[in-house]
Enzyme design. Structure first.
Site, PDB file in Angstrom:
ATOM      1  N   GLY A 170       0.755  -1.247   0.000  1.00 41.79           N
ATOM      2  CA  GLY A 170       0.000   0.000   0.000  1.00 41.79           C
ATOM      3  C   GLY A 170       0.780   1.287   0.000  1.00 41.79           C
ATOM      4  N   ARG A 180      -5.362   3.103 -15.960  1.00 44.92           N
ATOM      5  CA  ARG A 180      -5.421   3.871 -14.706  1.00 44.92           C
ATOM      6  C   ARG A 180      -5.992   5.282 -14.864  1.00 44.92           C
ATOM      7  NH1 ARG A 180      -1.972   5.136 -11.674  1.00 44.92           N
ATOM      8  NH2 ARG A 180      -3.014   4.465  -9.766  1.00 44.92           N
ATOM      9  N   CYS A 213     -12.448   3.740 -29.316  1.00 43.24           N
ATOM     10  CA  CYS A 213     -13.669   4.461 -29.647  1.00 43.24           C
ATOM     11  C   CYS A 213     -14.526   4.779 -28.438  1.00 43.24           C
ATOM     12  CB  CYS A 213     -14.456   3.648 -30.657  1.00 43.24           C
ATOM     13  SG  CYS A 213     -13.460   3.391 -32.108  1.00 43.24           S
ATOM     14  N   GLU A 214     -13.994   5.491 -27.492  1.00 41.49           N
ATOM     15  CA  GLU A 214     -14.816   6.071 -26.438  1.00 41.49           C
ATOM     16  C   GLU A 214     -14.086   7.255 -25.816  1.00 41.49           C
ATOM     17  OE1 GLU A 214     -15.246   3.559 -22.767  1.00 41.49           O
ATOM     18  OE2 GLU A 214     -14.958   1.954 -24.205  1.00 41.49           O
ATOM     19  N   GLU A 270       3.789  -6.771   1.801  1.00 45.66           N
ATOM     20  CA  GLU A 270       3.379  -7.128   0.433  1.00 45.66           C
ATOM     21  C   GLU A 270       3.398  -5.915  -0.484  1.00 45.66           C
ATOM     22  OE1 GLU A 270      -0.609  -8.484   1.160  1.00 45.66           O
ATOM     23  OE2 GLU A 270       0.024 -10.340   2.105  1.00 45.66           O
ATOM     24  N   PRO A 271       4.528  -5.241  -0.626  1.00 44.46           N
ATOM     25  CA  PRO A 271       4.551  -4.062  -1.496  1.00 44.46           C
ATOM     26  C   PRO A 271       4.476  -4.455  -2.972  1.00 44.46           C
ATOM     27  CG  PRO A 271       6.767  -4.551  -0.738  1.00 44.46           C
ATOM     28  CD  PRO A 271       5.860  -5.557  -0.077  1.00 44.46           C
ATOM     29  N   GLY A 272       3.727  -3.700  -3.735  1.00 43.40           N
ATOM     30  CA  GLY A 272       3.643  -3.934  -5.178  1.00 43.40           C
ATOM     31  C   GLY A 272       4.044  -2.682  -5.926  1.00 43.40           C
ATOM     32  N   ARG A 273       3.175  -1.679  -5.836  1.00 42.17           N
ATOM     33  CA  ARG A 273       3.369  -0.442  -6.593  1.00 42.17           C
ATOM     34  C   ARG A 273       4.714   0.235  -6.304  1.00 42.17           C
ATOM     35  NH1 ARG A 273      -1.124   2.833  -7.962  1.00 42.17           N
ATOM     36  NH2 ARG A 273      -2.219   1.817  -6.262  1.00 42.17           N
ATOM     37  N   TYR A 286       0.520  -1.972 -12.228  1.00 42.95           N
ATOM     38  CA  TYR A 286      -0.893  -1.879 -12.640  1.00 42.95           C
ATOM     39  C   TYR A 286      -1.023  -1.260 -14.027  1.00 42.95           C
ATOM     40  CZ  TYR A 286      -1.191  -2.774  -7.663  1.00 42.95           C
ATOM     41  OH  TYR A 286      -1.011  -3.328  -6.422  1.00 42.95           O
TER      42      TYR A 286
END
Ligand code: LLP
Length: 432
Positions: free
Chosen positions: A239, A314, A346-347, A275-278, A375
């Site tokens: 986190g 994101r 196309c949006e 549990e670091p990810g980012r 991510y």
């Protein structure tokens, strides 16, 4: 600090000029720096030095096998949330004893897979899950090491879609009911309590919510020990946030996060797991893209790239900011002007940035999205039948394509057209 710097006016990944990667791998392509990944992992070793600990890199942030193997070779364990991530971690050479299985909806098949592979720990999120795990483990004649994920009802003060520690979120067991659940766990066959787990959200930019949550965990650890449970391990989740914009204040450093851990739970004598990810992968990667057109609109200009929301979701999903920089540095006196940076999908949601101040860019120019290592690729899709971006890992002056862009043949071959289509002459009414 990362290893994406300008040299002689050209953005490099470590010692490799990004145009070289674009020429070899095409665009859009994710580019990761092995040195940055290693540096970020190392910061946690420093932050927790002296405490028995294991850094379980959160695979969901960036699950490329090369990234996982690199992390594992540097001593990381892994945090996985699906049978797929489990298989990736194993394929990257991580032994089961270094893999933590998290997630709110583990199936019995996933439980059996992880038990078979000697999983380090299940982070259990509900009583039904605990009972299912007990049945699966007992039927296999095995014991499942378990930490219960508690929900401390702490506001992580992050984006609503990635906050997990409030009582209204689907995660964990209310901390007030934890003692009851641990009592049940201790009585169930096939379950061995090993510790407590908590994770309150992602992209936290302050330490106070961690401090509040870990203090509650410490209190619970004392209570559970008094109840007779063996609380040998604390999993404090991930986190910690990263700086997404060069202009913003930087979030707390891993070292100071380590200080919070020492202060709150350090005296318990537990093994600490995080549990670091980012914070490991985010600023270790960029997304390299090319300008297709500069379109002059009414009152605003659009920079249309060959990367789109399917490659990096994101910005549209979380209103996230990513710095976008030209790969060839502009002249120091180049003017900047606002431009909407968009993809070809196309949006209208396929917008990376509105009114972004950028130097002049033209068709064919390369740009880089910073902070895209976490991510990014893992959340990509093939919407609009756009092949998944390639992935490249840079190591010093060398790079490898660690995931090739799929060919259109690969993509189409995944679908099948049933034989009856176009051959069944019966009108719908006759089939009844
Ligand atoms: N542990 C658990 C139980 C988690 O749910 C997560 C992230 C992590 C660890 C890793 O958190 P990190 O250190 O990366 O913040 N897709 C979103 C982020 C979703 C995070 C989900 N859980 C985004 O792009 O911002």
């Amino acid at each position: 600090m990362d290893h994406f710097l300008y040299r002689d006016g050209v953005l490099h990944a470590e010692d490799v000029p990004l145009p070289e990667i674009a020429a070899a791998a095409g665009t859009p392509t994710y580019v990761y720096s092995a040195a940055t990944l290693a540096r970020h992992l190392g910061l946690f070793a420093e932050a927790l030095a002296g405490l028995p600990h294991l850094v379980c890199y959160s695979v969901k942030a960036n699950s490329n096998l090369a990234v996982l193997a690199h992390m594992a070779a540097l001593g990381a364990g892994m945090d996985v949330v699906s049978g797929g991530e489990w298989r990736r971690a194993r394929a990257a050479g991580v032994p089961g004893e270094r893999i933590v299985f998290s997630g709110v909806g583990k199936t019995r098949e996933e439980m059996a897979l992880a038990l078979e592979g000697g999983v380090r720990q299940f982070n259990v999120e509900s009583e039904p899950e605990l009972r299912a795990l007990s049945e699966v483990a007992a039927a296999m004649g095995r014991t499942a090491p378990v930490a219960v994920r508690v929900n401390p009802d702490v506001d992580a003060r992050t984006h609503a879609k990635i906050a997990t520690g409030k009582s209204e979120n689907k995660f964990g067991i209310p901390i007030a009911r934890a003692r009851e659940v641990y009592a049940e766990a201790a009585a169930l066959p096939g379950i061995a309590v090993v510790g407590i787990d908590v994770h309150i959200g992602s992209q936290l930019t302050e330490l106070a919510p961690f401090e509040a949550a870990f203090a509650k965990v410490a209190e619970l650890a004392h209570a559970l020990r008094a109840d007779g449970h063996d609380i040998a391990r604390l999993d404090l989740g991930g986190g910690l946030g990263i700086p997404y914009a060069s202009t913003n204040d930087a979030p707390p450093l891993p070292f100071d996060y380590g200080g919070v851990i020492r202060r709150t739970v350090g005296a318990l004598g537990c093994e600490i797991q995080i549990e670091p990810g980012r914070v490991i992968a985010g600023n270790a990667g960029i997304l390299l893209a090319r300008v297709i057109y500069l379109k002059r609109g009414e009152g605003r200009d659009f920079l249309i790239l060959d990367a789109a929301m399917n490659d990096l979701v994101r910005p549209t999903l979380y209103d996230a900011w990513h710095d976008i920089v030209p790969v060839r540095a502009p002249e120091p006196d180049a003017p900047v002007a606002p431009v909407d940076v968009v993809g070809p999908v196309c949006e209208t949601g396929d917008t990376f940035a509105r009114g972004r101040m950028l130097p002049p860019l033209a068709a064919g120019d390369l740009v880089a999205f910073r902070s895209a290592g976490a991510y990014g690729a893992t959340m990509a899709s093939e919407y609009n039948t756009r092949p998944l971006a390639a992935e490249v890992l840079v190591h010093d002056d060398h790079f490898d394509v660690v995931r090739a862009r799929p060919s259109y043949e690969d993509i189409l071959a995944r679908d099948t057209i049933p034989a009856w289509i176009g051959r069944d002459p019966s009108p719908p009414a006759r089939r009844r």
